[in-house]
Design an enzyme around this catalytic site. Sequence first.
Site, mmCIF file in Angstrom:
data_model
loop_
_atom_site.group_PDB
_atom_site.id
_atom_site.type_symbol
_atom_site.label_atom_id
_atom_site.label_comp_id
_atom_site.label_asym_id
_atom_site.label_seq_id
_atom_site.Cartn_x
_atom_site.Cartn_y
_atom_site.Cartn_z
ATOM 1 N N ARG A 64 20.797 -2.369 -8.971
ATOM 2 C CA ARG A 64 20.475 -2.705 -7.577
ATOM 3 C C ARG A 64 21.136 -1.721 -6.614
ATOM 4 O O ARG A 64 20.705 -1.579 -5.475
ATOM 5 C CB ARG A 64 20.897 -4.153 -7.270
ATOM 6 C CG ARG A 64 20.682 -4.567 -5.813
ATOM 7 C CD ARG A 64 20.574 -6.087 -5.650
ATOM 8 N NE ARG A 64 21.646 -6.784 -6.304
ATOM 9 C CZ ARG A 64 22.904 -6.851 -5.861
ATOM 10 N NH1 ARG A 64 23.251 -6.256 -4.737
ATOM 11 N NH2 ARG A 64 23.815 -7.509 -6.545
ATOM 12 N N TYR A 116 2.631 1.707 13.702
ATOM 13 C CA TYR A 116 2.000 1.284 12.452
ATOM 14 C C TYR A 116 2.000 -0.257 12.402
ATOM 15 O O TYR A 116 3.008 -0.896 12.729
ATOM 16 C CB TYR A 116 2.788 1.879 11.287
ATOM 17 C CG TYR A 116 2.367 1.374 9.944
ATOM 18 C CD1 TYR A 116 1.188 1.811 9.366
ATOM 19 C CD2 TYR A 116 3.147 0.466 9.249
ATOM 20 C CE1 TYR A 116 0.792 1.344 8.124
ATOM 21 C CE2 TYR A 116 2.768 -0.004 8.008
ATOM 22 C CZ TYR A 116 1.586 0.441 7.456
ATOM 23 O OH TYR A 116 1.199 -0.027 6.232
ATOM 24 N N ASP A 188 9.520 7.859 12.326
ATOM 25 C CA ASP A 188 8.675 7.570 11.166
ATOM 26 C C ASP A 188 7.733 8.768 11.001
ATOM 27 O O ASP A 188 6.808 8.965 11.783
ATOM 28 C CB ASP A 188 7.894 6.267 11.415
ATOM 29 C CG ASP A 188 6.989 5.893 10.241
ATOM 30 O OD1 ASP A 188 6.621 6.796 9.451
ATOM 31 O OD2 ASP A 188 6.623 4.703 10.129
ATOM 32 N N LYS A 213 2.801 7.195 0.640
ATOM 33 C CA LYS A 213 1.722 8.026 1.172
ATOM 34 C C LYS A 213 1.867 9.450 0.617
ATOM 35 O O LYS A 213 1.757 9.650 -0.573
ATOM 36 C CB LYS A 213 1.732 7.962 2.696
ATOM 37 C CG LYS A 213 1.942 6.538 3.252
ATOM 38 C CD LYS A 213 0.783 5.601 2.984
ATOM 39 C CE LYS A 213 1.094 4.139 3.287
ATOM 40 N NZ LYS A 213 1.599 3.838 4.611
HETATM 41 C C1 LIG Z 1 2.374 2.830 5.210
HETATM 42 C C2 LIG Z 1 3.232 3.070 6.402
HETATM 43 C C3 LIG Z 1 4.438 2.368 6.589
HETATM 44 C C4 LIG Z 1 4.901 1.275 5.657
HETATM 45 O O1 LIG Z 1 5.138 1.768 4.381
HETATM 46 P P1 LIG Z 1 5.067 0.829 3.074
HETATM 47 O O2 LIG Z 1 5.463 1.740 1.977
HETATM 48 O O3 LIG Z 1 3.677 0.299 2.991
HETATM 49 O O4 LIG Z 1 6.034 -0.289 3.309
HETATM 50 C C5 LIG Z 1 5.199 2.659 7.701
HETATM 51 N N1 LIG Z 1 4.807 3.584 8.592
HETATM 52 C C6 LIG Z 1 3.661 4.267 8.456
HETATM 53 C C7 LIG Z 1 3.291 5.272 9.497
HETATM 54 C C8 LIG Z 1 2.831 4.039 7.367
HETATM 55 O O5 LIG Z 1 1.675 4.710 7.244
#
Ligand SMILES: *Cc1c(COP(=O)(O)O)cnc(C)c1O
Length: 402
Positions: A64, A116, A188, A213
């Site tokens: 963990r 998002y 982000d 992504k």
């Molecule tokens: C997909 C996404 C998230 C969240 O990510 P997860 O891995 O699904 O929790 C946050 N910010 C952006 C811009 C995203 O495209």
Amino acid sequence: MEPTLPRPRGGFATRAVQGAAIVPDVAQTPVGPAIWPSATWSTPRSSEVGALLEDAAPGYVYGRYDNPTATTLHNVVASLHEAPAAWSLASGTAAIHGLLSVLRGKGRVLATSRLYGGTWALLRRLRDEAGWQVDHADLLTPDSLAAALTDEHTVVHVETIANPSTAVADLAGMAQVCRARGVALVVDNTFASPYLCRPYALGATAVVESATKYLAGHGDVVAGVVAGDDEVVTAVREHAFELGGSLGPFEAWLVVRGLQTLPLRMRASGANALALARALAASGRVARVRYPGLEDHPQHRLAREQFGGRGFGGVLSFDLPDRAAAEAFADSCTVFARAASLGGTHSLVLHPASTSHRQLDDGALAAAGLGPGTIRLAVGIEDEHDLLDDVRQALAAADHPR
Ligand SMILES: *Cc1c(COP(=O)(O)O)cnc(C)c1O
């Protein structure tokens, strides 16, 4: 020749169990990423477990906290983001939660309103359940940020490229405002990835990305990363293992594997997206083609500078006349898959008004910069001509919705 291992000892069951912990002492460096899916680690002496638990010695104690495959991932992510340190968590959302938790202190959060969807939901829940104070404003420029900041804010959260408007934030400018006001800036950077943009190097306090992504890039894993100073990353690490959100070894391994082709995939998907955006804009059959690589995009010049001429990402959006046309377009795609997410090898088509933004009425859609006929494309790395053909035939189908 395969190394000889000491044979397990004891009865049949003991040998079956304890044989699994006898591993070759490999002095060579593997070319492919290694993986150690161990939940716990043994030490020669009991006192060493204590030292590991107190972070007083390097090593592993319990899954963990961290694992060696994640350590490799942290090292690569820190390097690509030109940051001292990085950490990984079970999702991008867990990474945003961890980072904002440690940087907020007890102050107010100021987040962009071009957020998002999952981050909206996260911040709403933290407000309702944990008493967080959260404000939203349209944060793209230093001026808009300076106008929205108050002395109560301790952390600002923005996105490099907004979804699905593709608006690009002036990160260096906003980092200057935050620094002057003594406020942390979280970026982000999911839509850009470190291939296009390195917000930490531009002055942000920390970067967060959904590794689901572009970093992992194959649509086969959910993961999140943060990058920043040692102090911030150590705080995120402690938060992650105390709240139970650290990334597991199999997921870390998939991200490490995917990261090796990040520059190739970013180039291929950026080139495909630019070709599609140009073809859509030239078709005269859709309105408001939004892609930072188009010269008439409001932040085209900023994007070119901030992304170092390396491209503009793989996401674009445009408007069809109405909901029925947009649904007909999405339904008739055969190369683009109808799916949420982005940043993988496979091209995806999304109709936000009936999927990611389905709770919004037309007024709320307009406030989010969307229409009932908006289509978002998350462009992958297939052949450009197949993607162009698919979009052309889907546009024809959209002319005659059922
Ligand atoms: C997909 C996404 C998230 C969240 O990510 P997860 O891995 O699904 O929790 C946050 N910010 C952006 C811009 C995203 O495209």
